[in-house]
Write an enzyme that holds these catalytic residues in place. Structure first.
Site, PDB file in Angstrom:
ATOM      1  N   GLU A 294       0.815  -1.213   0.000  1.00 10.91           N
ATOM      2  CA  GLU A 294       0.000   0.000   0.000  1.00 10.91           C
ATOM      3  C   GLU A 294       0.853   1.270   0.000  1.00 10.91           C
ATOM      4  O   GLU A 294       0.760   2.099   0.898  1.00 10.91           O
ATOM      5  CB  GLU A 294      -0.978  -0.014   1.192  1.00 10.91           C
ATOM      6  N   ASP A 373      -8.265  -9.154   4.327  1.00  8.19           N
ATOM      7  CA  ASP A 373      -8.028  -8.013   5.203  1.00  8.19           C
ATOM      8  C   ASP A 373      -9.085  -7.893   6.301  1.00  8.19           C
ATOM      9  O   ASP A 373      -9.927  -7.005   6.241  1.00  8.19           O
ATOM     10  CB  ASP A 373      -8.015  -6.728   4.357  1.00  8.19           C
ATOM     11  N   GLU A 401     -12.347  -2.267  12.503  1.00  5.18           N
ATOM     12  CA  GLU A 401     -12.458  -1.582  11.208  1.00  5.18           C
ATOM     13  C   GLU A 401     -13.640  -2.098  10.382  1.00  5.18           C
ATOM     14  O   GLU A 401     -14.462  -1.320   9.916  1.00  5.18           O
ATOM     15  CB  GLU A 401     -11.153  -1.746  10.418  1.00  5.18           C
TER      16      GLU A 401
HETATM   17  O1  GCW Z   1      -7.055  -2.904   6.265  1.00  4.24           O
HETATM   18  C1  GCW Z   1      -6.104  -2.031   5.814  1.00  4.24           C
HETATM   19  C2  GCW Z   1      -6.484  -0.758   6.470  1.00  4.24           C
HETATM   20  C3  GCW Z   1      -5.343   0.213   6.442  1.00  4.24           C
HETATM   21  C4  GCW Z   1      -4.133  -0.447   7.096  1.00  4.24           C
HETATM   22  C5  GCW Z   1      -3.781  -1.689   6.299  1.00  4.24           C
HETATM   23  C6  GCW Z   1      -2.627  -2.478   6.922  1.00  4.24           C
HETATM   24  C7  GCW Z   1      -2.437   0.561   8.437  1.00  4.24           C
HETATM   25  O2  GCW Z   1      -7.616  -0.231   5.819  1.00  4.24           O
HETATM   26  O3  GCW Z   1      -5.746   1.352   7.143  1.00  4.24           O
HETATM   27  O4  GCW Z   1      -3.030   0.409   7.187  1.00  4.24           O
HETATM   28  O5  GCW Z   1      -4.884  -2.549   6.273  1.00  4.24           O
HETATM   29  O6  GCW Z   1      -2.889  -3.431   7.615  1.00  4.24           O
HETATM   30  O7  GCW Z   1      -1.480  -2.139   6.692  1.00  4.24           O
END
Ligand code: GCW
Length: 687
Positions: A294, A373, A401
């Site tokens: 990311e 995720d 989340e």
């Molecule tokens: O699920 C995603 C989240 C991001 C997060 C990423 C990760 C810290 O939306 O906010 O970043 O995973 O785990 O690196």
């Protein structure tokens, strides 16, 4: 208005049971520490304060000597002469590095409690255990406990930014940072350390894995003096400080032209940096790294492997006993939705499996529990059981989340437990995930648990008061993944709310059923992702359908789901043959994961005989209705729970109900519009 924060399960209430008090007083009216040590003294003070609040007594802490004629609690390290008088060799051998022994001894009608450990951290864990036992009114005359944590690494990850915001935080701002600085007051940090130690946590990463702006500089003398103070607070409670780093730090901080892990200048820069960190924090835990993930830089930028990157840092940390925790959350976040060949679920395995055996011993791979995720339900990541020669940690998301953002009640212990009990078959039957992450299956030293924190500076730490149970449960499961979550949840309720029968019964029901209920009215059957993009709250069935994140369900008018079988994207091939066969077969696939693995026609009949579309409708109607049961169970406790807490939770439950209805109606309408198939039961679905 009361702005003082609560202390969750450490809000000690006075014991009113005279009978019990009389029985225990002899055991606790004196505290002896048999060696004068700052950390043990702190543990003794912790006990003293606990006893003061629970029993209203003020035991004197006596140091260095233990007179034979006295009774009370004796605290010290194994091997100390005084302790050895009470402890047999067999007992001593059973206590591991961070473990402890607590037993009662009645000697010539004197009542003594012996609390011994190999290390200071064992002693502080033991003290909290003893306080809990006293609060739960354990029979002291027969106390005999030896406890050792099963996993070596039990670490909380904070996604706290230096401006004070928290990525995916739902309980206020950071307790560590504000306005680009480290906070001056350490009081709340100390209370946090106490909370964590009381669950058995032994590590903390205080900054976000996305290391941007000022946070890049945390590993420099700009911030290290203050970090050393924070490290000392945590050290008192057996917790090591770790930091997230930016892989390109040699460029940002060092002014180098590259961060190539094989470049001698880069290697030297990291060695020097690590050396300096240890002058400030002698027991620094190590680095947590989100690389090539990311938009964070990593070794791929230089055509190097993740083993090259992780090992370079590991070599720098090795002389000081530090470790590298390397995240496996690596996937293409710029996918084209038209591309149906690429399957994000396969990415972590594809990236890391080829590196099995290539990581140094002080590198640990931190793997999210599922391949995507943190959705409300996912299968276990096939990396567990897929890499036999690599240290592994499992990453859970305590912060909610995708599970209701601490507005919805969603107890996660039940979900985590299922994941931990999953049998990977990698070494034959009995190769449970819990045995991989506690290091025992492959005899590995560095393994364990990482949990993304759900706390902030809100008055109750977690926004939703009942979300405290998730933090508690994470720590307790990391300490012993064999424990039942029902027991863990019960203990949390008793310690937090006292021992009223109705309170225990109702809250236990609420916790244990909440994940199932949330799943029902949101995205059942392993569907996931139907959330609003960005903030991830609330329903949006196609919110991620045409995006670049690789998270598609590909619903059309006939069917929904991605075929991830060996004939589809091939994701199931990443599992041991036992599971591959089960997941491949629509009839054998565990139903709660059906749409994760299969593309299924709406008219397909499930085991119950219901069609998929009818299941969807039923699930959403039932789920939203069951929120009423949560509300009712809570309302029944009016008057039995602290009024502030009662009202806060009531308010959130009300919001949960409204938002569950929104989920129900949006998802049902979505499916109705796609299929044109009405609800058999004729309930209201908006056209
Ligand atoms: O699920 C995603 C989240 C991001 C997060 C990423 C990760 C810290 O939306 O906010 O970043 O995973 O785990 O690196």
């Amino acid at each position: 208005k009361n702005t003082q924060y609560t202390m969750c399960w450490l809000d000690y209430k006075r014991c009113e049971d005279e009978n019990y008090i009389n029985k225990v007083l002899p055991f606790i009216s004196n505290i002896y520490i048999v060696e004068n040590n700052y950390y043990i003294r702190n543990a003794a003070l912790e006990l003293k304060e606990g006893l003061r609040s629970v029993f209203g007594i003020d035991p004197i802490i006596q140091t260095n000597s233990y007179p034979d004629f006295k009774q009370g609690t004796v605290i010290g390290k194994l091997g100390n002469d005084v302790m050895e008088r009470f402890i047999s060799k067999t007992e001593r051998d059973k206590v591991a590095d961070e473990g402890f022994l607590i037993k009662s001894v009645t000697n010539d009608s004197k009542s003594i409690i012996v609390l011994a450990a190999k290390s200071e951290s064992g002693i502080i864990y033991g003290v909290f255990e003893l306080i809990n036992r006293l609060r739960l009114k354990s029979d002291l005359s027969s106390l005999n406990i030896i406890e050792n944590p099963k996993a070596a690494l039990r670490i909380i990850n904070h996604w706290d930014n230096m401006d004070g915001s928290i990525e995916r935080g739902y309980a206020g701002d950071s307790i560590f940072f504000s306005n680009g600085r480290i906070k001056k007051s350490l009081k709340r940090i100390k209370d946090y350390a106490r909370l964590l130690a009381s669950t058995g946590i032994n590590g903390i990463v205080i900054n976000n894995v996305n290391v941007r702006g000022k946070a890049v500089w945390l590993i420099t003398p700009k911030f290290l003096p203050q970090l050393s103070e924070i490290a000392e607070i945590f050290r008192l409670y057996g917790i090591k400080l770790y930091l997230s780093i930016n892989f390109a730090s040699p460029i940002y901080i060092g002014g180098l032209s590259t961060a190539d892990p094989l470049d001698p200048g880069v290697i030297r820069w990291w060695q020097d940096t690590v050396k300096m960190i240890y002058t400030y924090i002698p027991d620094f835990g190590g680095f947590l790294v989100k690389a090539d993930s990311e938009f964070n830089p990593g070794p791929y930028v230089y055509g190097r492997s993740h083993a090259d990157g992780a090992n370079m840092l590991a070599k720098a940390l090795l002389p000081y006993g530090g470790i590298v925790i390397w995240r496996a959350f690596v996937y293409n976040c710029l996918q084209d939705w038209r591309d149906t060949k690429t399957d994000r679920a396969k990415a972590a395995y594809d990236n890391f499996k080829p590196l099995d055996g290539k990581f140094l011993d002080n590198v640990v791979l931190q793997i999210k529990y599922g391949p995507m995720d943190f959705q409300v339900r996912e299968p276990v990541s096939p990396l567990f059981g897929g890499m036999e020669k690599t240290n592994q940690m499992i990453e859970f998301q305590i912060t909610q989340e995708y599970t209701g953002q601490q507005i919805h009640l969603c107890y996660l212990g039940t979900l985590w437990k299922e994941i931990l009990e999953f049998d990977t078959y990698c070494k034959g039957e009995g190769s449970y995930v819990k045995r991989i992450v506690d290091g025992s299956l492959f005899g590995r030293k560095y393994c364990g648990f990482a949990g993304v924190s759900n706390i902030g500076n809100s008055i109750n730490w977690t926004g939703h008061d009942l979300a405290q149970a998730n933090l508690w449960t994470f720590g307790r499961l990391a300490w012993d993944p064999d424990r039942s979550v029902e027991d863990i949840a019960k203990e949390w309720i008793l310690l937090t709310f006292g021992d009223d029968k109705k309170v225990l019964e109702n809250i236990l029901w609420m916790l244990l059923n909440s994940h199932r209920i949330y799943e029902k009215y949101t995205t059942p059957l392993g569907l996931g992702w139907m959330v609003n993009p960005g903030h991830h709250y609330g329903p949006n069935p196609e919110g991620y359908e045409y995006s670049k994140w690789g998270t598609y369900h590909r619903a059309d008018t006939k069917a929904i789901g991605v075929d991830r079988t060996s004939k589809g994207t091939g994701y199931t091939l990443q599992y041991h043959s036992h599971w591959q066969e089960i997941f491949d077969d629509m009839e054998k696939c565990p139903e709660e994961l059906l749409l994760f693995f299969h593309r299924v026609p709406y008219t397909h009949r499930l085991k119950s005989g219901k069609t998929l579309i009818q299941f969807m409708y039923d699930s959403h109607f039932e789920g939203a209705d069951e929120v009423d049961v949560l509300i009712q169970k809570w309302e029944e406790l009016k008057g039995k729970i602290d009024e502030n807490i009662f009202n806060r939770v009531s308010e959130r439950l009300k919001m949960q109900k409204e938002h569950a209805i929104e989920w129900r109606d949006v998802i049902n309408t979505y499916f109705y519009r796609k299929t044109g198939i009405p609800d058999e039961k004729g309930r209201v679905i908006y056209p």
